[in-house]
Design an enzyme around this catalytic site. Sequence first.
Site, mmCIF file in Angstrom:
data_model
loop_
_atom_site.group_PDB
_atom_site.id
_atom_site.type_symbol
_atom_site.label_atom_id
_atom_site.label_comp_id
_atom_site.label_asym_id
_atom_site.label_seq_id
_atom_site.Cartn_x
_atom_site.Cartn_y
_atom_site.Cartn_z
ATOM 1 N N ASP A 122 -0.288 31.681 -17.867
ATOM 2 C CA ASP A 122 -0.676 30.317 -17.477
ATOM 3 C C ASP A 122 0.529 29.530 -16.963
ATOM 4 O OD1 ASP A 122 -3.367 30.451 -17.926
ATOM 5 O OD2 ASP A 122 -3.250 29.741 -20.000
ATOM 6 N N LYS A 161 -15.431 29.214 -25.132
ATOM 7 C CA LYS A 161 -15.028 30.127 -24.054
ATOM 8 C C LYS A 161 -14.693 31.464 -24.715
ATOM 9 C CE LYS A 161 -12.085 30.409 -19.980
ATOM 10 N NZ LYS A 161 -11.615 31.771 -20.126
#
Length: 697
Positions: A45, A121
């Site tokens: 990320d 998620k």
Amino acid sequence: MTVMTTSAAVIEDAAAYAQAVEDAVKAAAAYYAGGASPMDDDAYDRLVRGIAAWEAAHPEQVLPNSPTGKVAGGALVGEVPHTVAMLSLDNVFSPEEFTAWTASLARRIGHDVTCFSVEPKLDGLAIAARYTHGRLRQLITRGDGTAGEDVSHAIGTIDGLPDQLAEPVTVEVRGEVLMTTAQFEHANEVRTRHGGLPFANPRGAAAGTLRAKERAYTVPMTFFGYGLLPLPDTEPELAALLGHTAHSSLMARAGELGVNTTSSTAVPGITASTVGEVLTRVQGIAALRAELPFGIDGVVIKADLAADQQAAGSGSRAPRWAIAYKLPAVEKITRLLEVEWNVGRTGIIAPRAVLEPVVIDGATVTYATLHNPADITRRDLRLGDHVMVYRAGDVIPRVEAPVAHLRTGDEQPIAFPDVCPRCGAGIDTSEQRWRCANGRNCHLVASLSYAVGRDQLDIEGLGHTRIVQLVDAGLVADLADLFTLTRDQLLGLERMGATSTDNLLAALNAARNQPLSRVLCALGVRGTGRSMSRRIARYFATMDHIRAADAETMQQVEGIGTEKAPSIVAELIELAPLIDKLAAAGVNMTEPGTAPPTPAGTDSADTGEAQTADLPLAEMAVVVTGSMTGPLEKLSRNQMNELIERAGGRSSSSVSKKTTLVVAGDGAGSKRAKAEDLGIRLATPDEFAALIADFLD
Ligand code: IVH
């Protein structure tokens, strides 16, 4: 809630940018191909954010293969085209970013969204499952989003994805395939038994398993649906209906058809009408994360209404009507430097991983549990291995598995001790947890320190140093010896004046009158802590009754099953000489306020246990969190638990669906949030004190 502050990697020039793109592409390819990425999610990320920042400043130099411009994980281009692109999701990392996203969505569609769906998620792999007339025909991975790989060979190995739907409809179900923690453990055990290398984490295990066509064994996985859409052959009325149905209703429909969705979990998808509600739910899901039996890496928030979704539309990479609110990474790769073998107070020899320090969710992790030698073998761990370490919430960090593809060949086997690392005695390896042959005498100082602690016999003036002194002087060889210490013996010790001696003798005298529950706890019977000791003592009322119990009778105590009962009975036999010695020294062996159970066959309504029906906390499971105030201020957590049990309730340290009351004091955090989330009754310390006033001294 921990706010994730994922910083961006700093990219200084075009060459560094090209390198960063190459690294990210490689990592993403490895990730989607089987989870064997040398980079953990956090590092990835950060890199992608750095790439995005550089691209924003140099839009003319953006490389076509940049991970920012394409569907994530575009590595596996397969043969089966998707009817509708399988997109990825954009990420936000903080409440501010989420709020900004809702504002931009509102601008785009011309009004605020007033119905969001909020779901966990799931940390697995996206898959499309095609059903024709209710029968599962084909499974396709996401691939590059436009076409995926046919993995229909996995049909029948995925729980929650039925071969046959409840109705003969032609639809595509989309969702995530993953391994639960238990499935992952099982998969690695089977795989290493077949000579394979272990998977580093559940996600990699699911990816590898899904794609493996010819394996001598099958290992189960789990599916959770998050999308339902028409196929070209879908009946036109149904196709039209699906196109107009809100996401939450689609999920309910998927459930009716027999597809597994998050509604069966502790974190079901919900709808929320405001940003505040969404953020509360994000916090609630984050609080539950550590206890979930499967991995999640964030929360997905979607505009629930089909009309809002259509008005927002999609970009080439991600829809504009949905966003992933990422939670802090709970997994990091680091190195296993050493394995320590520590002897506990009961003589258990427990291995502990010493790691190259790594920061996970804001805490530096240097040690992780390894449970027992069989666990090391099962995980196929070696010294020098890169290992995937998991840490979430308050749980003790654990090593998930080695990152086997990073092995260099220099890794060394982990040596198991031949003799007790503390006293050199032999080791009893007959059970999974190894134990020094000297048992609790091996680490006498530790077992005595535990026994005299505040929640056990509560003997003031017996700190660690004093205990070492007593043991070294040969005055104390077991717990009972403490109670026969004489004034002269104590005065003979260094730094022990008359006042300290008299105080200690008075404290020892007082300790003789502790209730049986505390005496039992002080003995440190393996598998029984404070609350179990209380339950045993309350059930049997006297030590004689406890000792007379066989394994079957022991199972009458709540929380003691077929596995624990025989080991508790065996431990008590081992402890018999010590118990006799304690009784002879005048230590109390009864539990006040209880009556022994009536003989077998008699109605249990006559027992001391069953009288609890009239008590204020009867049938209640109570959790205490935060600091207590008012009349409860001075009570330790253990004393609070004793109080709860005297008042007929059950005390527990974690909030679950079974909890009936949460006493939330100042500074209560995630447990309070979880209680609110699950709709559990909350009480302030004062309200609780009023409820159990009769039981306060
Ligand atoms: S919706 C077009 N819902 O996360 C909408 N995705 O990082 C895309 N995922 O590709 C999918 N849980 O594999 C959606 N509740 C959920 C999800 C979820 C996990 C995965 C999915 C997606 C990826 C994006």
